[in-house]
Design a protein around this motif. Structure first.
Motif, PDB file in Angstrom:
ATOM      1  N   SER A   1       0.830  -1.198   0.000  1.00  0.00           N
ATOM      2  CA  SER A   1       0.000   0.000   0.000  1.00  0.00           C
ATOM      3  C   SER A   1       0.871   1.259   0.000  1.00  0.00           C
ATOM      4  CB  SER A   1      -0.922  -0.010   1.226  1.00  0.00           C
ATOM      5  OG  SER A   1      -1.694   1.163   1.261  1.00  0.00           O
ATOM      6  N   LYS A   2       1.884   1.280   0.838  1.00  0.00           N
ATOM      7  CA  LYS A   2       2.819   2.413   0.866  1.00  0.00           C
ATOM      8  C   LYS A   2       3.588   2.525  -0.446  1.00  0.00           C
ATOM      9  CE  LYS A   2       3.636   2.360   5.850  1.00  0.00           C
ATOM     10  NZ  LYS A   2       4.653   2.124   6.898  1.00  0.00           N
ATOM     11  N   TYR A   3       4.002   1.369  -0.972  1.00  0.00           N
ATOM     12  CA  TYR A   3       4.767   1.356  -2.224  1.00  0.00           C
ATOM     13  C   TYR A   3       3.949   1.951  -3.371  1.00  0.00           C
ATOM     14  CZ  TYR A   3       7.312  -0.260  -6.293  1.00  0.00           C
ATOM     15  OH  TYR A   3       7.991  -0.301  -7.496  1.00  0.00           O
ATOM     16  N   THR A   4       2.687   1.591  -3.471  1.00  0.00           N
ATOM     17  CA  THR A   4       1.874   2.108  -4.578  1.00  0.00           C
ATOM     18  C   THR A   4       1.728   3.619  -4.487  1.00  0.00           C
ATOM     19  OG1 THR A   4      -0.189   1.607  -3.399  1.00  0.00           O
ATOM     20  CG2 THR A   4       0.578  -0.018  -5.003  1.00  0.00           C
ATOM     21  N   ILE A   5       1.650   4.155  -3.281  1.00  0.00           N
ATOM     22  CA  ILE A   5       1.588   5.603  -3.121  1.00  0.00           C
ATOM     23  C   ILE A   5       2.878   6.246  -3.621  1.00  0.00           C
ATOM     24  CG2 ILE A   5       1.524   7.485  -1.415  1.00  0.00           C
ATOM     25  CD1 ILE A   5      -0.378   5.608   0.238  1.00  0.00           C
ATOM     26  N   LEU A   6       4.008   5.710  -3.193  1.00  0.00           N
ATOM     27  CA  LEU A   6       5.300   6.247  -3.635  1.00  0.00           C
ATOM     28  C   LEU A   6       5.484   6.091  -5.147  1.00  0.00           C
ATOM     29  CD1 LEU A   6       7.596   4.804  -0.809  1.00  0.00           C
ATOM     30  CD2 LEU A   6       6.896   7.197  -1.098  1.00  0.00           C
TER      31      LEU A   6
ATOM     32  N   ASN B   1       3.144   5.706  -7.549  1.00  0.00           N
ATOM     33  CA  ASN B   1       2.239   6.577  -8.307  1.00  0.00           C
ATOM     34  C   ASN B   1       2.704   8.024  -8.273  1.00  0.00           C
ATOM     35  OD1 ASN B   1       0.528   4.518  -9.153  1.00  0.00           O
ATOM     36  ND2 ASN B   1      -0.761   4.697  -7.349  1.00  0.00           N
ATOM     37  N   LYS B   2       3.199   8.458  -7.135  1.00  0.00           N
ATOM     38  CA  LYS B   2       3.709   9.828  -7.020  1.00  0.00           C
ATOM     39  C   LYS B   2       4.931  10.018  -7.922  1.00  0.00           C
ATOM     40  CE  LYS B   2       2.910  11.996  -3.365  1.00  0.00           C
ATOM     41  NZ  LYS B   2       2.682  12.953  -2.312  1.00  0.00           N
TER      42      LYS B   2
END
Length: 108
Positions: A91-96, A98-99
């Motif tokens: 979940s954290k990885y997808t945020i990073l 995508n950003k």
């Protein structure tokens, strides 16, 4: 498994530069942010190298093929990372991730 729909395209108003396709990750910062084990970090580096190669292939592709190649590279990266990471880490990885793609002008 987390299901995502990502649309990546180049805008007529936004010129995507060659450097946008040269995706380098600071593995140490990602590992710290996600609290990765040494095994996870090693595997993430391999996945990231594959992603970088796929993005560089997309860069040299025709404009018609580029969007599909970028989307496929992104799908591959997220799929591989979902196997490596815990659900919370992913979940954290997808945020990073995508950003990073948005900052490079590769995401709409």
């Amino acid at each position: 498994m987390l299901s995502m729909t990502l649309t990546f395209a180049e805008s007529e108003n936004t010129e995507v530069t060659t450097s946008a396709y040269n995706v380098n990750f600071n593995y140490r910062k990602v590992a710290d942010a996600l609290d990765l084990s040494s095994d996870q970090m090693e595997t993430m580096q391999d996945v990231s190298k594959t992603f970088k190669a796929e993005m560089m292939n997309a860069e040299s592709a025709s404009k018609e093929d580029r969007t599909d190649m970028i989307a496929q590279a992104i799908r591959n990266n997220l799929q591989y990372m979902s196997y490596i990471l815990t659900p919370e880490q992913f979940s954290k990885y997808t945020i990073l991730f995508n950003k990073t793609m948005k900052n490079r002008g590769l995401e709409k």
